[in-house]
Motif scaffolding. Structure first.
Motif, mmCIF file in Angstrom:
data_model
loop_
_atom_site.group_PDB
_atom_site.id
_atom_site.type_symbol
_atom_site.label_atom_id
_atom_site.label_comp_id
_atom_site.label_asym_id
_atom_site.label_seq_id
_atom_site.Cartn_x
_atom_site.Cartn_y
_atom_site.Cartn_z
ATOM 1 N N PHE A 68 0.843 -1.197 0.000
ATOM 2 C CA PHE A 68 0.000 0.000 0.000
ATOM 3 C C PHE A 68 0.878 1.246 0.000
ATOM 4 N N ILE A 69 0.632 2.101 -0.981
ATOM 5 C CA ILE A 69 1.385 3.345 -1.136
ATOM 6 C C ILE A 69 0.379 4.486 -1.154
ATOM 7 N N ASN A 70 0.542 5.439 -0.260
ATOM 8 C CA ASN A 70 -0.432 6.529 -0.211
ATOM 9 C C ASN A 70 -0.366 7.375 -1.490
ATOM 10 N N GLN A 71 -1.391 8.175 -1.686
ATOM 11 C CA GLN A 71 -1.560 8.926 -2.934
ATOM 12 C C GLN A 71 -0.379 9.851 -3.231
ATOM 13 N N ASN A 72 0.079 10.601 -2.248
ATOM 14 C CA ASN A 72 1.168 11.548 -2.468
ATOM 15 C C ASN A 72 2.471 10.825 -2.799
ATOM 16 N N THR A 73 2.772 9.772 -2.045
ATOM 17 C CA THR A 73 3.986 9.003 -2.307
ATOM 18 C C THR A 73 3.928 8.363 -3.684
ATOM 19 N N HIS A 74 2.773 7.796 -4.026
ATOM 20 C CA HIS A 74 2.615 7.171 -5.345
ATOM 21 C C HIS A 74 2.848 8.197 -6.450
ATOM 22 N N PHE A 75 2.296 9.380 -6.297
ATOM 23 C CA PHE A 75 2.458 10.423 -7.298
ATOM 24 C C PHE A 75 3.933 10.780 -7.486
ATOM 25 N N GLN A 76 4.658 10.986 -6.376
ATOM 26 C CA GLN A 76 6.073 11.345 -6.478
ATOM 27 C C GLN A 76 6.910 10.193 -7.028
ATOM 28 N N PHE A 77 6.603 8.975 -6.576
ATOM 29 C CA PHE A 77 7.351 7.794 -7.013
ATOM 30 C C PHE A 77 7.095 7.493 -8.486
ATOM 31 N N TYR A 78 5.828 7.317 -8.830
ATOM 32 C CA TYR A 78 5.485 6.825 -10.163
ATOM 33 C C TYR A 78 5.389 7.948 -11.197
#
Length: 195
Positions: free
Chosen positions: A62-72
């Motif tokens: 599970f990756i939160n929305q903000n982290t997912h946005f920065q990562f992906y």
């Protein structure tokens, strides 16, 4: 395929087109990040989603929305993806002059943190003798992160993208870290022979 009924009950089924849906004489475990309706799974529903997916031998990261946005969306798609496709845009959206060294460091921290989340999930379900097979340029650090904790594990890594020439690769500020990450695998596969 992850779905949610009007009553709020989660269910999951294999996509018939997915390679892992094939009936094989081996036990497969899938570990990956999941999204529903193009968003992160709400924290309060993670346990229910995990239970439904575990029935299919799937274990979510599970990756939160903000982290997912920065990562992906930022690091992987705007930084790594062009490089992997032989595009060295030194004036692009992630160049150090435009976003600064601190922002570059923050993006690298997020990228590394997501790899650690994957590592921890793999360590939860790993048993001696398992083959760990990692797919995609998004997880280039993961083989080495795993190698440090599982020194005798069998680790494979496969690129589904082109691999850049040394001239393009050398334009990346974190090229040595990424290369060290990939080289943690016992076997590295490329989708074309010439890479």
């Amino acid at each position: 395929i992850l779905s949610k009924s009007k009553e709020g009950k989660w269910s999951a089924a294999w996509d018939g087109e997915n390679l892992l849906s094939l009936q094989m004489d081996m036990r497969l475990i899938w570990i990956g990040s999941i999204r529903f309706a193009n968003a992160s799974i709400p924290v309060e529903e993670e346990e229910a989603v995990s239970a439904v997916l575990a029935e299919l031998n799937c274990y979510p990261v599970f990756i939160n929305q903000n982290t997912h946005f920065q990562f992906y969306d930022i690091f992987c798609k705007k930084n790594l993806w062009p490089i992997m496709h032989h595009i060295a845009d030194v004036y692009g959206p992630l160049n150090q002059n435009d976003i600064g060294a601190k922002a570059q460091q923050n993006l690298w921290f997020v990228y590394s943190t997501v790899h650690k989340l994957f590592r921890e999930k793999i360590l939860e379900v790993y048993h001696e003798g398992y083959l760990i097979w990692i797919h995609g340029f998004h997880l280039m650090l993961l083989p080495n992160f795993l190698r440090r904790r599982l020194p005798v594990a069998k680790i494979g890594y496969f690129f589904h993208t082109p691999f850049p020439s040394s001239e393009i690769w050398r334009t990346m500020s974190r090229r040595e870290d990424l290369l060290r990450g990939i080289l943690g695998a016992d076997q590295i596969g490329f989708h074309l022979f010439e890479y």
